[in-house]
Design an enzyme around this catalytic site. Structure first.
Site, PDB file in Angstrom:
ATOM      1  N   ARG A 194      31.594  25.863  49.848  1.00  0.00           N
ATOM      2  CA  ARG A 194      32.858  25.326  49.364  1.00  0.00           C
ATOM      3  C   ARG A 194      33.156  23.984  50.029  1.00  0.00           C
ATOM      4  O   ARG A 194      32.538  23.616  51.028  1.00  0.00           O
ATOM      5  CB  ARG A 194      33.988  26.325  49.643  1.00  0.00           C
ATOM      6  CG  ARG A 194      33.825  27.679  48.938  1.00  0.00           C
ATOM      7  CD  ARG A 194      34.109  27.592  47.460  1.00  0.00           C
ATOM      8  NE  ARG A 194      35.456  27.128  47.178  1.00  0.00           N
ATOM      9  CZ  ARG A 194      36.526  27.912  47.089  1.00  0.00           C
ATOM     10  NH1 ARG A 194      36.402  29.221  47.267  1.00  0.00           N
ATOM     11  NH2 ARG A 194      37.707  27.416  46.817  1.00  0.00           N
ATOM     12  N   ALA A 205      42.267  35.083  51.939  1.00  0.00           N
ATOM     13  CA  ALA A 205      42.583  34.235  53.107  1.00  0.00           C
ATOM     14  C   ALA A 205      42.834  35.025  54.385  1.00  0.00           C
ATOM     15  O   ALA A 205      42.862  34.433  55.467  1.00  0.00           O
ATOM     16  CB  ALA A 205      43.765  33.322  52.792  1.00  0.00           C
ATOM     17  N   PRO A 241      45.323  38.330  49.442  1.00  0.00           N
ATOM     18  CA  PRO A 241      46.334  37.457  48.866  1.00  0.00           C
ATOM     19  C   PRO A 241      45.842  36.576  47.720  1.00  0.00           C
ATOM     20  O   PRO A 241      44.745  36.011  47.795  1.00  0.00           O
ATOM     21  CB  PRO A 241      46.750  36.565  50.041  1.00  0.00           C
ATOM     22  CG  PRO A 241      46.191  37.173  51.255  1.00  0.00           C
ATOM     23  CD  PRO A 241      45.164  38.173  50.874  1.00  0.00           C
ATOM     24  N   ASN A 242      46.680  36.495  46.716  1.00  0.00           N
ATOM     25  CA  ASN A 242      46.535  35.607  45.556  1.00  0.00           C
ATOM     26  C   ASN A 242      45.493  36.067  44.542  1.00  0.00           C
ATOM     27  O   ASN A 242      45.362  35.458  43.477  1.00  0.00           O
ATOM     28  CB  ASN A 242      46.242  34.153  45.997  1.00  0.00           C
ATOM     29  CG  ASN A 242      47.350  33.597  46.861  1.00  0.00           C
ATOM     30  OD1 ASN A 242      48.514  33.648  46.475  1.00  0.00           O
ATOM     31  ND2 ASN A 242      47.019  33.112  48.048  1.00  0.00           N
ATOM     32  N   HIS A 254      33.149  38.127  48.345  1.00  0.00           N
ATOM     33  CA  HIS A 254      33.839  36.900  47.953  1.00  0.00           C
ATOM     34  C   HIS A 254      33.273  36.472  46.611  1.00  0.00           C
ATOM     35  O   HIS A 254      32.038  36.467  46.415  1.00  0.00           O
ATOM     36  CB  HIS A 254      33.626  35.783  48.983  1.00  0.00           C
ATOM     37  CG  HIS A 254      34.247  36.100  50.312  1.00  0.00           C
ATOM     38  ND1 HIS A 254      35.594  35.938  50.558  1.00  0.00           N
ATOM     39  CD2 HIS A 254      33.706  36.619  51.448  1.00  0.00           C
ATOM     40  CE1 HIS A 254      35.858  36.332  51.793  1.00  0.00           C
ATOM     41  NE2 HIS A 254      34.730  36.756  52.359  1.00  0.00           N
ATOM     42  N   GLU A 263      32.037  43.372  52.326  1.00  0.00           N
ATOM     43  CA  GLU A 263      32.946  42.226  52.120  1.00  0.00           C
ATOM     44  C   GLU A 263      32.451  41.448  50.906  1.00  0.00           C
ATOM     45  O   GLU A 263      31.261  41.096  50.830  1.00  0.00           O
ATOM     46  CB  GLU A 263      32.929  41.343  53.372  1.00  0.00           C
ATOM     47  CG  GLU A 263      33.811  40.106  53.257  1.00  0.00           C
ATOM     48  CD  GLU A 263      33.822  39.291  54.561  1.00  0.00           C
ATOM     49  OE1 GLU A 263      33.253  39.750  55.581  1.00  0.00           O
ATOM     50  OE2 GLU A 263      34.384  38.173  54.532  1.00  0.00           O
ATOM     51  N   ASN A 294      37.727  42.307  49.406  1.00  0.00           N
ATOM     52  CA  ASN A 294      37.797  40.846  49.344  1.00  0.00           C
ATOM     53  C   ASN A 294      39.053  40.471  50.125  1.00  0.00           C
ATOM     54  O   ASN A 294      40.159  40.547  49.606  1.00  0.00           O
ATOM     55  CB  ASN A 294      37.888  40.345  47.902  1.00  0.00           C
ATOM     56  CG  ASN A 294      37.874  38.817  47.842  1.00  0.00           C
ATOM     57  OD1 ASN A 294      38.114  38.142  48.843  1.00  0.00           O
ATOM     58  ND2 ASN A 294      37.583  38.272  46.675  1.00  0.00           N
ATOM     59  N   ARG A 348      44.217  31.185  37.468  1.00  0.00           N
ATOM     60  CA  ARG A 348      44.156  29.914  38.192  1.00  0.00           C
ATOM     61  C   ARG A 348      42.703  29.615  38.589  1.00  0.00           C
ATOM     62  O   ARG A 348      41.908  30.521  38.811  1.00  0.00           O
ATOM     63  CB  ARG A 348      45.019  29.975  39.465  1.00  0.00           C
ATOM     64  CG  ARG A 348      46.497  30.254  39.227  1.00  0.00           C
ATOM     65  CD  ARG A 348      47.159  29.152  38.407  1.00  0.00           C
ATOM     66  NE  ARG A 348      46.973  27.833  38.989  1.00  0.00           N
ATOM     67  CZ  ARG A 348      47.781  27.296  39.904  1.00  0.00           C
ATOM     68  NH1 ARG A 348      48.819  27.962  40.348  1.00  0.00           N
ATOM     69  NH2 ARG A 348      47.544  26.096  40.390  1.00  0.00           N
ATOM     70  N   TYR A 401      36.650  30.534  40.228  1.00  0.00           N
ATOM     71  CA  TYR A 401      36.731  31.997  40.300  1.00  0.00           C
ATOM     72  C   TYR A 401      36.442  32.693  38.967  1.00  0.00           C
ATOM     73  O   TYR A 401      36.418  33.929  38.919  1.00  0.00           O
ATOM     74  CB  TYR A 401      38.111  32.413  40.832  1.00  0.00           C
ATOM     75  CG  TYR A 401      38.366  31.890  42.232  1.00  0.00           C
ATOM     76  CD1 TYR A 401      37.651  32.382  43.321  1.00  0.00           C
ATOM     77  CD2 TYR A 401      39.283  30.867  42.465  1.00  0.00           C
ATOM     78  CE1 TYR A 401      37.860  31.889  44.602  1.00  0.00           C
ATOM     79  CE2 TYR A 401      39.507  30.371  43.742  1.00  0.00           C
ATOM     80  CZ  TYR A 401      38.787  30.891  44.802  1.00  0.00           C
ATOM     81  OH  TYR A 401      38.990  30.407  46.074  1.00  0.00           O
TER      82      TYR A 401
HETATM   83  O1  CA2 Z   1      35.806  33.590  46.797  1.00  0.00           O
HETATM   84  C1  CA2 Z   1      36.634  34.457  47.106  1.00  0.00           C
HETATM   85  O2  CA2 Z   1      36.666  35.571  46.587  1.00  0.00           O
HETATM   86  C2  CA2 Z   1      37.733  34.124  48.124  1.00  0.00           C
HETATM   87  O3  CA2 Z   1      37.847  35.260  49.007  1.00  0.00           O
HETATM   88  C3  CA2 Z   1      39.045  33.924  47.369  1.00  0.00           C
HETATM   89  C4  CA2 Z   1      40.186  33.569  48.317  1.00  0.00           C
HETATM   90  C5  CA2 Z   1      39.831  32.355  49.172  1.00  0.00           C
HETATM   91  O4  CA2 Z   1      40.851  32.109  50.130  1.00  0.00           O
HETATM   92  C6  CA2 Z   1      38.500  32.548  49.916  1.00  0.00           C
HETATM   93  O5  CA2 Z   1      38.177  31.362  50.619  1.00  0.00           O
HETATM   94  C7  CA2 Z   1      37.381  32.911  48.960  1.00  0.00           C
HETATM   95  C8  CA2 Z   1      41.512  33.405  47.547  1.00  0.00           C
HETATM   96  C9  CA2 Z   1      41.575  32.140  46.715  1.00  0.00           C
HETATM   97  C10 CA2 Z   1      42.962  31.778  46.272  1.00  0.00           C
HETATM   98  O6  CA2 Z   1      43.457  32.684  45.311  1.00  0.00           O
HETATM   99  C11 CA2 Z   1      43.107  32.563  43.990  1.00  0.00           C
HETATM  100  C12 CA2 Z   1      42.789  33.716  43.319  1.00  0.00           C
HETATM  101  C13 CA2 Z   1      42.425  33.656  42.016  1.00  0.00           C
HETATM  102  C14 CA2 Z   1      42.385  32.451  41.353  1.00  0.00           C
HETATM  103  C15 CA2 Z   1      42.730  31.314  42.019  1.00  0.00           C
HETATM  104  C16 CA2 Z   1      43.088  31.358  43.345  1.00  0.00           C
END
Ligand code: CA2
Length: 150
Positions: A109, A79, A12-13, A102, A100, A76, A20, A25
């Site tokens: 964090r 969440a 997700p996201n 991240h 996996e 990846n 963002r 990121y």
């Molecule tokens: O660091 C990572 O790749 C994460 O898996 C990204 C997830 C976060 O929930 C994990 O804790 C770490 C998603 C972050 C929220 O989505 C966004 C994606 C791109 C830019 C901003 C936010």
């Protein structure tokens, strides 16, 4: 593992990558990530399946596809890492290597909950905190395992 398809799955996201929160990121987009993974699979003569979803059932369907004969999975879970028990069960059904990834270092964090990925129980290994470089590195690992007949 003899399969020729490498699955790279994004949760997700992650479709907002590069748009963002660039301080965390980075500026690369998911299309940039796909291109970097494709370089690795093309060089090895393998096929890349690259996906992103905000829906856990869709992610599980791809894992089920990968379960039968994939060279490996790079995931990846975003969440889903923290509460995705159905996804965890699906990953546990796979015989292929699973890496996996991240983008951020989830152990460094601001929020402690980010460090507690439940997916670690099902995966071969983890890359966290190397930015988007983690993706092609993970694909390369799967390519290397396959070349070694593992
Ligand atoms: O660091 C990572 O790749 C994460 O898996 C990204 C997830 C976060 O929930 C994990 O804790 C770490 C998603 C972050 C929220 O989505 C966004 C994606 C791109 C830019 C901003 C936010």
């Amino acid at each position: 593992m003899t399969g020729s398809i490498v699955f790279v799955l994004n949760g997700p996201n992650l479709d907002h990558l590069g748009i963002r929160e660039p301080a965390i990121y980075g500026h690369a987009t998911l299309a940039d990530v796909e291109a970097s993974c494709r370089s690795e699979t093309d060089a090895a003569g393998l096929t890349l399946r690259f996906h992103q979803t905000n829906a856990e059932h869709e992610m599980i369907a791809w894992v089920h596809e990968a379960r039968v004969g994939a060279a490996g999975i790079v995931i990846n879970p975003a969440a889903f890492s923290y509460a995705g028990y159905p996804l965890l069960d699906a990953l546990k059904m796979c015989d292929c290597p699973i890496v996996e990834v991240h983008i951020s270092n989830i152990h460094r964090r601001e929020a402690e909950w980010r460090s507690k990925s439940i997916m670690t129980q099902a995966v071969t290994g983890i890359i966290s905190g190397l930015g988007v470089d983690g993706y092609p590195l993970a694909v390369r690992h799967i390519v290397n395992l396959r070349a070694a007949g593992k």
